[in-house]
Enzyme design. Structure first.
Site, PDB file in Angstrom:
ATOM      1  N   GLU A  85       0.836  -1.196   0.000  1.00  0.00           N
ATOM      2  CA  GLU A  85       0.000   0.000   0.000  1.00  0.00           C
ATOM      3  C   GLU A  85       0.876   1.253   0.000  1.00  0.00           C
ATOM      4  O   GLU A  85       1.999   1.245   0.503  1.00  0.00           O
ATOM      5  CB  GLU A  85      -0.921  -0.050   1.232  1.00  0.00           C
ATOM      6  N   ASP A  86       0.352   2.326  -0.561  1.00  0.00           N
ATOM      7  CA  ASP A  86       1.134   3.571  -0.613  1.00  0.00           C
ATOM      8  C   ASP A  86       1.247   4.214   0.763  1.00  0.00           C
ATOM      9  O   ASP A  86       2.322   4.603   1.196  1.00  0.00           O
ATOM     10  CB  ASP A  86       0.551   4.568  -1.641  1.00  0.00           C
TER      11      ASP A  86
ATOM     12  N   ASP B 242      -3.298   5.465   6.821  1.00  0.00           N
ATOM     13  CA  ASP B 242      -3.761   6.690   7.472  1.00  0.00           C
ATOM     14  C   ASP B 242      -4.642   6.262   8.651  1.00  0.00           C
ATOM     15  O   ASP B 242      -4.115   5.933   9.724  1.00  0.00           O
ATOM     16  CB  ASP B 242      -4.502   7.494   6.400  1.00  0.00           C
TER      17      ASP B 242
ATOM     18  N   PHE C 153      -0.879  16.239   3.940  1.00  0.00           N
ATOM     19  CA  PHE C 153      -1.334  15.569   2.736  1.00  0.00           C
ATOM     20  C   PHE C 153      -0.163  15.380   1.771  1.00  0.00           C
ATOM     21  O   PHE C 153       0.418  16.334   1.276  1.00  0.00           O
ATOM     22  CB  PHE C 153      -2.482  16.326   2.053  1.00  0.00           C
TER      23      PHE C 153
ATOM     24  N   ARG D 189       0.462  11.742  -9.213  1.00  0.00           N
ATOM     25  CA  ARG D 189       1.009  10.409  -8.905  1.00  0.00           C
ATOM     26  C   ARG D 189       2.371  10.233  -9.557  1.00  0.00           C
ATOM     27  O   ARG D 189       3.220   9.516  -9.043  1.00  0.00           O
ATOM     28  CB  ARG D 189       0.083   9.311  -9.444  1.00  0.00           C
TER      29      ARG D 189
HETATM   30  P1  IMP Z   1      -6.962   4.730   5.397  1.00  0.00           P
HETATM   31  O1  IMP Z   1      -8.024   3.710   5.093  1.00  0.00           O
HETATM   32  O2  IMP Z   1      -7.516   5.900   6.141  1.00  0.00           O
HETATM   33  O3  IMP Z   1      -5.750   4.164   6.063  1.00  0.00           O
HETATM   34  O4  IMP Z   1      -6.604   5.368   4.021  1.00  0.00           O
HETATM   35  C1  IMP Z   1      -5.590   4.972   3.218  1.00  0.00           C
HETATM   36  C2  IMP Z   1      -5.804   5.542   1.826  1.00  0.00           C
HETATM   37  O5  IMP Z   1      -6.095   6.937   1.872  1.00  0.00           O
HETATM   38  C3  IMP Z   1      -4.540   5.419   1.028  1.00  0.00           C
HETATM   39  O6  IMP Z   1      -4.583   4.266   0.244  1.00  0.00           O
HETATM   40  C4  IMP Z   1      -4.537   6.655   0.176  1.00  0.00           C
HETATM   41  O7  IMP Z   1      -5.186   6.376  -1.060  1.00  0.00           O
HETATM   42  C5  IMP Z   1      -5.363   7.657   0.903  1.00  0.00           C
HETATM   43  N1  IMP Z   1      -4.515   8.667   1.587  1.00  0.00           N
HETATM   44  C6  IMP Z   1      -4.343   8.812   2.922  1.00  0.00           C
HETATM   45  N2  IMP Z   1      -3.515   9.813   3.204  1.00  0.00           N
HETATM   46  C7  IMP Z   1      -3.129  10.326   2.004  1.00  0.00           C
HETATM   47  C8  IMP Z   1      -2.226  11.385   1.624  1.00  0.00           C
HETATM   48  O8  IMP Z   1      -1.608  12.080   2.458  1.00  0.00           O
HETATM   49  N3  IMP Z   1      -2.067  11.601   0.293  1.00  0.00           N
HETATM   50  C9  IMP Z   1      -2.725  10.870  -0.641  1.00  0.00           C
HETATM   51  N4  IMP Z   1      -3.563   9.859  -0.339  1.00  0.00           N
HETATM   52  C10 IMP Z   1      -3.767   9.598   0.983  1.00  0.00           C
HETATM   53 MG    MG Z   2      -4.900   4.206  -1.837  1.00  0.00          MG
END
Ligand code: IMP
Ligand code: MG
Length: 176
Positions: free
Chosen positions: A98-99, A102, A151, A164
């Site tokens: 995963e990138d 969060d 962000f 991207r």
């Molecule tokens: P989570 O489910 O809240 O952990 O969200 C993870 C997803 O939110 C990642 O796969 C990203 O696509 C997106 N995301 C969360 N933070 C960022 C950020 O700072 N920049 C870009 N995408 C983000």
């Molecule tokens: Mg994502």
């Protein structure tokens, strides 16, 4: 749109590749003698997945899945499978790539799903970890860099689908 002059670069191309080499080595050691299925979450993990896979010296197969959880910069708190895997993962050692993690909701749900589907093991590798934002407790086995609550964009990470393709990872103060 973002003025690219405003982007503060946190991790250069070289720093990213160096860290990926280290993670690849660690994964190669940890899974010695085993096969591994890498599951990249599109689209954010595409760049990381490709580069990481080249640093793993094991028999690996590559799978991709598209999930969505984000609208603009605010988490919606719902994880939707837009495009599922096209191969069964039961009995396999799976590493989710995963990138960024969060709130943790996405990875928590996908990990659970793979366990229900009978994967032999499910681990997580995230390039970036925004620890302070975690709402769901999910173990991350491999992390590239810990980042603050900003962000982030570039190297797969988007802002409204753009940026991207920046070769580095950075942030802009104007986006929260
Ligand atoms: P989570 O489910 O809240 O952990 O969200 C993870 C997803 O939110 C990642 O796969 C990203 O696509 C997106 N995301 C969360 N933070 C960022 C950020 O700072 N920049 C870009 N995408 C983000
Ligand atoms: Mg994502």
């Amino acid at each position: 749109m973002v003025n690219l002059n405003e982007v503060k670069v946190l991790y250069s191309e070289e720093m990213i590749q160096q860290r990926i080499r280290e993670i690849g080595e660690q994964i190669t050691k940890d899974y010695e003698g085993k096969e591994l299925v890498l599951v990249g979450l599109l689209k954010g993990a595409a760049y990381f997945m490709v580069d990481l896979s080249k640093q793993i010296r094991l028999p690996v197969t590559l799978e991709f899945m598209t999930v969505s959880s984000y609208q603009n910069t605010e988490s919606t708190g719902k994880v939707k499978i837009v495009q599922d895997l096209d191969s069964p993962i039961s009995g396999k050692n799976v590493l989710i790539v995963e990138d960024i993690i969060d709130t943790g909701r996405t990875l928590h749900e996908i990990k659970q799903l793979f366990e229900i589907r009978g994967a032999k093991s499910v681990s997580i590798c995230a390039l970036l970890d925004k620890k302070a934002m975690r709402l769901v407790d999910v173990p991350v086995d491999y992390v590239g860099f810990d980042v603050e609550d900003r962000f982030m964009l570039g190297y797969g990470l988007d802002y409204n689908q753009y940026y991207r393709n920046l070769p580095y990872i950075g942030y802009v103060d104007s986006i929260k």
